[in-house]
Enzyme design. Structure first.
Site, PDB file in Angstrom:
ATOM      1  N   LYS A  38       0.831  -1.214   0.000  1.00  0.00           N
ATOM      2  CA  LYS A  38       0.000   0.000   0.000  1.00  0.00           C
ATOM      3  C   LYS A  38       0.861   1.258   0.000  1.00  0.00           C
ATOM      4  O   LYS A  38       0.626   2.179  -0.777  1.00  0.00           O
ATOM      5  CB  LYS A  38      -0.924   0.001   1.225  1.00  0.00           C
ATOM      6  CG  LYS A  38      -1.639   1.318   1.428  1.00  0.00           C
ATOM      7  CD  LYS A  38      -2.347   1.393   2.754  1.00  0.00           C
ATOM      8  CE  LYS A  38      -1.468   1.659   3.921  1.00  0.00           C
ATOM      9  NZ  LYS A  38      -1.320   3.055   4.377  1.00  0.00           N
ATOM     10  N   ASN A  39       1.849   1.299   0.878  1.00  0.00           N
ATOM     11  CA  ASN A  39       2.625   2.534   1.004  1.00  0.00           C
ATOM     12  C   ASN A  39       3.493   2.805  -0.223  1.00  0.00           C
ATOM     13  O   ASN A  39       3.748   3.964  -0.559  1.00  0.00           O
ATOM     14  CB  ASN A  39       3.476   2.510   2.281  1.00  0.00           C
ATOM     15  CG  ASN A  39       2.604   2.692   3.520  1.00  0.00           C
ATOM     16  OD1 ASN A  39       1.442   3.075   3.414  1.00  0.00           O
ATOM     17  ND2 ASN A  39       3.155   2.411   4.686  1.00  0.00           N
ATOM     18  N   CYS A  65      -3.507  12.772  13.608  1.00  0.00           N
ATOM     19  CA  CYS A  65      -4.109  11.476  13.379  1.00  0.00           C
ATOM     20  C   CYS A  65      -4.037  10.661  14.644  1.00  0.00           C
ATOM     21  O   CYS A  65      -3.524  11.117  15.656  1.00  0.00           O
ATOM     22  CB  CYS A  65      -3.463  10.768  12.211  1.00  0.00           C
ATOM     23  SG  CYS A  65      -1.944  10.007  12.658  1.00  0.00           S
ATOM     24  N   ARG A  93       2.029  14.344  13.519  1.00  0.00           N
ATOM     25  CA  ARG A  93       2.854  13.939  12.382  1.00  0.00           C
ATOM     26  C   ARG A  93       3.263  15.183  11.621  1.00  0.00           C
ATOM     27  O   ARG A  93       2.561  15.646  10.724  1.00  0.00           O
ATOM     28  CB  ARG A  93       2.096  12.925  11.520  1.00  0.00           C
ATOM     29  CG  ARG A  93       1.883  11.645  12.284  1.00  0.00           C
ATOM     30  CD  ARG A  93       1.049  10.649  11.557  1.00  0.00           C
ATOM     31  NE  ARG A  93       1.781   9.931  10.530  1.00  0.00           N
ATOM     32  CZ  ARG A  93       1.294   8.865   9.915  1.00  0.00           C
ATOM     33  NH1 ARG A  93       0.118   8.402  10.225  1.00  0.00           N
ATOM     34  NH2 ARG A  93       1.989   8.264   8.970  1.00  0.00           N
ATOM     35  N   ASP A 118       4.767   0.050  12.144  1.00  0.00           N
ATOM     36  CA  ASP A 118       3.483  -0.450  11.648  1.00  0.00           C
ATOM     37  C   ASP A 118       3.216  -1.907  12.041  1.00  0.00           C
ATOM     38  O   ASP A 118       2.138  -2.436  11.772  1.00  0.00           O
ATOM     39  CB  ASP A 118       3.408  -0.306  10.115  1.00  0.00           C
ATOM     40  CG  ASP A 118       3.182   1.143   9.695  1.00  0.00           C
ATOM     41  OD1 ASP A 118       2.992   2.007  10.577  1.00  0.00           O
ATOM     42  OD2 ASP A 118       3.194   1.416   8.475  1.00  0.00           O
ATOM     43  N   ARG A 157      -8.671   0.418   5.064  1.00  0.00           N
ATOM     44  CA  ARG A 157      -7.774   1.390   4.438  1.00  0.00           C
ATOM     45  C   ARG A 157      -6.544   0.706   3.863  1.00  0.00           C
ATOM     46  O   ARG A 157      -5.960   1.185   2.895  1.00  0.00           O
ATOM     47  CB  ARG A 157      -7.289   2.411   5.476  1.00  0.00           C
ATOM     48  CG  ARG A 157      -8.234   3.537   5.771  1.00  0.00           C
ATOM     49  CD  ARG A 157      -7.555   4.538   6.667  1.00  0.00           C
ATOM     50  NE  ARG A 157      -6.151   4.676   6.281  1.00  0.00           N
ATOM     51  CZ  ARG A 157      -5.173   5.042   7.088  1.00  0.00           C
ATOM     52  NH1 ARG A 157      -5.415   5.322   8.340  1.00  0.00           N
ATOM     53  NH2 ARG A 157      -3.936   5.132   6.656  1.00  0.00           N
TER      54      ARG A 157
HETATM   55  C1  UD1 Z   1       5.206   6.439   6.745  1.00  0.00           C
HETATM   56  C2  UD1 Z   1       4.199   5.351   6.500  1.00  0.00           C
HETATM   57  C3  UD1 Z   1       3.598   4.884   7.818  1.00  0.00           C
HETATM   58  C4  UD1 Z   1       4.704   4.477   8.784  1.00  0.00           C
HETATM   59  C5  UD1 Z   1       5.759   5.575   8.906  1.00  0.00           C
HETATM   60  C6  UD1 Z   1       6.981   5.148   9.713  1.00  0.00           C
HETATM   61  C7  UD1 Z   1       3.311   5.865   4.312  1.00  0.00           C
HETATM   62  C8  UD1 Z   1       2.171   6.371   3.518  1.00  0.00           C
HETATM   63  N1  UD1 Z   1       3.156   5.865   5.638  1.00  0.00           N
HETATM   64  O1  UD1 Z   1       4.509   7.526   7.346  1.00  0.00           O
HETATM   65  O2  UD1 Z   1       2.748   3.791   7.560  1.00  0.00           O
HETATM   66  O3  UD1 Z   1       4.151   4.251  10.053  1.00  0.00           O
HETATM   67  O4  UD1 Z   1       6.229   5.963   7.589  1.00  0.00           O
HETATM   68  O5  UD1 Z   1       7.560   4.022   9.150  1.00  0.00           O
HETATM   69  O6  UD1 Z   1       4.303   5.401   3.785  1.00  0.00           O
HETATM   70  N2  UD1 Z   1       8.533  13.732  11.142  1.00  0.00           N
HETATM   71  C9  UD1 Z   1       8.906  15.026  11.449  1.00  0.00           C
HETATM   72  N3  UD1 Z   1       8.932  15.944  10.424  1.00  0.00           N
HETATM   73  C10 UD1 Z   1       8.601  15.626   9.137  1.00  0.00           C
HETATM   74  C11 UD1 Z   1       8.225  14.295   8.850  1.00  0.00           C
HETATM   75  C12 UD1 Z   1       8.197  13.368   9.880  1.00  0.00           C
HETATM   76  O7  UD1 Z   1       9.209  15.349  12.581  1.00  0.00           O
HETATM   77  O8  UD1 Z   1       8.629  16.497   8.280  1.00  0.00           O
HETATM   78  C13 UD1 Z   1       8.489  12.724  12.228  1.00  0.00           C
HETATM   79  C14 UD1 Z   1       7.076  12.134  12.444  1.00  0.00           C
HETATM   80  O9  UD1 Z   1       6.300  12.933  13.309  1.00  0.00           O
HETATM   81  C15 UD1 Z   1       7.422  10.774  13.018  1.00  0.00           C
HETATM   82  C16 UD1 Z   1       8.744  10.394  12.315  1.00  0.00           C
HETATM   83  O10 UD1 Z   1       9.275  11.632  11.819  1.00  0.00           O
HETATM   84  O11 UD1 Z   1       7.660  10.882  14.397  1.00  0.00           O
HETATM   85  C17 UD1 Z   1       8.608   9.430  11.171  1.00  0.00           C
HETATM   86  O12 UD1 Z   1       7.597   9.881  10.286  1.00  0.00           O
HETATM   87  P1  UD1 Z   1       7.592   9.525   8.735  1.00  0.00           P
HETATM   88  O13 UD1 Z   1       8.683   8.510   8.447  1.00  0.00           O
HETATM   89  O14 UD1 Z   1       7.590  10.777   7.962  1.00  0.00           O
HETATM   90  O15 UD1 Z   1       6.189   8.820   8.594  1.00  0.00           O
HETATM   91  P2  UD1 Z   1       5.165   8.979   7.394  1.00  0.00           P
HETATM   92  O16 UD1 Z   1       5.909   9.162   6.110  1.00  0.00           O
HETATM   93  O17 UD1 Z   1       4.120   9.934   7.771  1.00  0.00           O
END
Ligand code: UD1
Length: 430
Positions: free
Chosen positions: A22-23, A117, A122, A305, A397
């Site tokens: 999915k991701n 969320c 996030r 996850d 989802r």
């Molecule tokens: C993606 C996955 C999600 C998974 C997560 C971690 C998708 C669509 N979703 O989510 O299923 O749980 O990776 O493996 O692929 N952060 C910041 N600043 C930013 C971006 C992130 O501080 O600009 C922090 C977030 O709050 C979190 C951590 O970094 O604590 C990791 O987040 P991130 O790897 O970005 O997760 P997603 O891409 O949202």
């Protein structure tokens, strides 16, 4: 409202076929707008998140055809705008991948800010930092992120935090920027690599995906491609852990065993036998599970996850386990529901201390989010008696035909929409 009714007590036995990730699909579908030529994407999971993203893309003029359930043919030559509406963002956070893709190709994107969320704050500051470093003007106005640039120019970007989403979004934007981009401290998840491979198959020049540093030489144009998405690491892991928690014997087919190594290692540690084949893994759990310690980390560490599913299994293991959530700040909300099923778990901040119990007992519970929802289904399978799980829209989802796949493995599960369906389920079991 659809619910799952589960009569626990049966171990999972048999074979299950895993779908596309999915991701990876969310990133790859978004990236496909970056060419005017037709793109065929295979192994697209038929789940709510990917379907909503496709609707968001249709809303800006992308022509989408689905000749088969898992094949999407897209043509983005007739795009009529770069604004994604709020209704899509509300349903699916990853619509923000449209920023990187549209900014990369059209140098303009307007996408509503993703809200909070169920698993914690996030932030997206690293995404925005990356777009700005490439020369885009990024502002937040009226609840939307508006990014635009005369021209995007390659840059040297060091992420302050390892982020899957930021790595993906910046990689897309940099693909069509002029010159070279070096992206450091990036995420190494399998879907980051899959997106790079997809973009390269369209003529991009991206090297290093899967390591800490990604180097991108911008190209002017991307072209047609046909591409198949990798298998879903988390769907596979969910069935592996369900096999363990139910003391079953399941062969999980159509997987890349390398992507599952950290899950395999933990299952072996807690007493399961795991056999690896070229594109399958078999999990056999015929004895008692034993306790362990887990901390979720970016890939290749244990995936956040898979944290709720593993916590459910450890809730049935002998001894005391500790699970530390290293990625998100609020990912133990489901524990309250698990405790209602008889689990003995104490949460202190980002740590759960789990004292194994003999068995869970069926209850009426609610899925709080996607992965925790799947974890609660695993608890229901291992429980004594009937469990009703509400809000399964979260599970849908990201899991295709979850109930049907579980049924084929011997689980007594039914998706019910009303009391009559529920009575029928109970009558059939009586
Ligand atoms: C993606 C996955 C999600 C998974 C997560 C971690 C998708 C669509 N979703 O989510 O299923 O749980 O990776 O493996 O692929 N952060 C910041 N600043 C930013 C971006 C992130 O501080 O600009 C922090 C977030 O709050 C979190 C951590 O970094 O604590 C990791 O987040 P991130 O790897 O970005 O997760 P997603 O891409 O949202």
């Amino acid at each position: 409202m659809d619910r799952y009714a589960v009569m626990g007590g049966n171990p999972l036995v048999g074979e299950v076929e895993i779908g596309g990730a999915k991701n990876a699909a969310l990133a790859i579908l978004a990236a496909a707008v970056m060419t005017d030529e037709p793109v065929t994407i295979e192994n697209v999971p038929d789940v709510r998140d990917t379907n909503v993203l496709l609707q968001a893309m249709e809303s800006i003029g992308v022509l989408i055809d689905r000749p088969e359930r898992h094949t999407v043919v897209m043509n983005s030559s007739q795009i009529c705008g770069c604004i994604i509406e709020d209704e899509f963002m509300k349903k699916i956070r990853a619509s923000y991948y449209m920023i990187g893709a549209l900014l990369g190709k059209y140098k303009r994107a307007e996408v509503p800010l993703p809200g909070g969320c169920n698993i914690g704050v996030r932030a997206i500051d690293q995404h925005l930092k990356g777009f700005r470093a490439l020369g885009a003007k990024v502002e937040i106005a009226h609840g939307s992120i508006i990014a635009e640039a005369e021209e995007l120019k390659g840059s040297h970007i060091f992420l302050d935090k390892v982020s899957v989403g930021a790595t993906i979004n910046i990689m897309m934007a940099a693909t069509m920027a002029s010159g070279k981009t070096t992206l450091e401290n990036v995420a190494k998840e399998p879907h980051v690599v899959d997106l790079a491979n997809f973009l390269n198959s369209m003529g991009a020049n991206i090297k290093g995906a899967g390591t800490d540093v990604i180097r991108i030489k911008g190209v002017e144009k991307l072209h047609r491609t046909e591409y198949a998405i990798i298998p879903d690491q988390i769907e596979a892991g969910t069935f592996m852990v369900a096999a363990a928690a139910s003391r079953g014997d399941v062969t999980v087919k159509n997987v890349i065993p390398k992507h599952l190594e950290c899950i395999t290692a933990k299952l072996q540690e807690i007493g399961c036998r795991v056999e690896e084949y070229d594109d399958a893994v078999r999990v056999v759990a015929n004895g008692k599970l034993t306790s362990t310690q887990i901390k979720t980390l970016p890939y290749p560490g244990f995936p956040t996850d898979m944290q709720p599913q593993m916590t459910v299994a450890l809730g049935l293991a002998t001894g005391t386990s500790i699970v530390t959530e290293g990625i998100f700040d609020n990912r133990f909300k489901y524990v309250d529901e698990l405790v209602r099923m008889g689990a003995s778990i104490k949460v202190e901040g980002n740590m759960a201390v789990i004292t194994g119990v003999e068995q869970y007992s069926g209850a009426s519970i609610t899925a709080p989010d996607l992965r925790a929802g799947a974890a609660l289904v695993i608890a229901a399978i291992a429980a004594d008696g009937e469990t009703i799980i509400e809000d399964i829209k979260y599970i849908e989802r990201g899991y295709e035909d979850f109930d049907k796949k579980l049924k084929r493995l011997g689980v007594r599960i039914e998706k019910v929409s009303n009391d009559r369906d529920l009575k029928k389920f109970r009558f059939k079991l009586a």
